[in-house]
Design a protein around this motif. Sequence first.
Motif, short mmCIF file in Angstrom:
data_model
loop_
_atom_site.label_atom_id
_atom_site.label_comp_id
_atom_site.label_asym_id
_atom_site.label_seq_id
_atom_site.Cartn_x
_atom_site.Cartn_y
_atom_site.Cartn_z
N GLN A 1 -14.06 -10.79 2.86
CA GLN A 1 -12.65 -10.82 3.25
C GLN A 1 -11.88 -11.76 2.34
O GLN A 1 -12.38 -12.79 1.91
N LEU B 1 1.25 -6.61 1.65
CA LEU B 1 0.31 -7.73 1.61
C LEU B 1 1.00 -8.92 2.25
O LEU B 1 2.14 -9.26 1.89
N LEU C 1 -9.47 -5.38 -4.57
CA LEU C 1 -8.77 -5.75 -3.34
C LEU C 1 -8.38 -4.46 -2.62
O LEU C 1 -7.74 -3.59 -3.19
N ASP C 2 -8.79 -4.35 -1.36
CA ASP C 2 -8.54 -3.13 -0.60
C ASP C 2 -8.50 -3.52 0.88
O ASP C 2 -8.64 -4.68 1.24
N LEU C 3 -8.33 -2.53 1.72
CA LEU C 3 -8.39 -2.77 3.16
C LEU C 3 -9.83 -3.00 3.59
O LEU C 3 -10.74 -2.34 3.10
N SER C 4 -10.01 -3.91 4.52
CA SER C 4 -11.33 -4.16 5.08
C SER C 4 -11.78 -2.97 5.91
O SER C 4 -10.96 -2.23 6.46
N LYS D 1 0.86 -1.18 0.00
CA LYS D 1 0.00 0.00 0.00
C LYS D 1 0.90 1.24 0.00
O LYS D 1 2.08 1.15 0.36
N VAL E 1 -2.44 -6.80 5.97
CA VAL E 1 -1.47 -5.79 5.56
C VAL E 1 -0.66 -5.41 6.80
O VAL E 1 -1.23 -4.99 7.81
N TRP F 1 -2.22 -0.71 -5.35
CA TRP F 1 -1.13 -1.49 -4.75
C TRP F 1 0.11 -1.31 -5.60
O TRP F 1 0.05 -1.38 -6.83
N THR G 1 -7.71 -7.65 4.47
CA THR G 1 -8.08 -7.17 3.15
C THR G 1 -9.49 -7.67 2.83
O THR G 1 -9.93 -8.69 3.36
#
Length: 143
Positions: free
Chosen positions: A74, A19, A111-114, A13, A30, A137, A123
């Motif tokens: 997730q 990751l 795909l990203d942060l939760s 990130k 992360v 990313w 993620t």
Amino acid sequence: MAPVHNGVYAIAKPTEQLLTLQASKEFVVVLNPTGEPGEQEWEVTARDNGNVVIRNLRHGDHVGLDGPPEVNQQVRGTEEAFEWALYQAAERSSFHVVVPGGPVDGQELALDLSVLDIFPPRTALRPLEVQDQRQAWLFERRD
């Protein structure tokens, strides 16, 4: 053709967190560099259709999903290879990692942060926001 060459990458990130897969079949998280060999190194392999699969070097799991893609699902390590589309982001060597095949419930998912406020940060699939560089990313070649 995929936008990155086949090889081993650290996937980070903009915050320089990487990751990470700490154990087989667990959630992809992360973290800052852990120093654990292979936990934060990913083999990226292009498919003929232009998508890629991303496999963890330490555990051999792929960045994947349990079940069909949906918002806030997730992301975890899976035995089954899961394909991702890479969309070029604003920065060189940075990409949005997107579920291929078009919208899911009217939205493309990336795909990203939760949104869960837990440690370590997990993620998840989030609606794609191509203008948001924080959702991209950075792929840093390691081999």
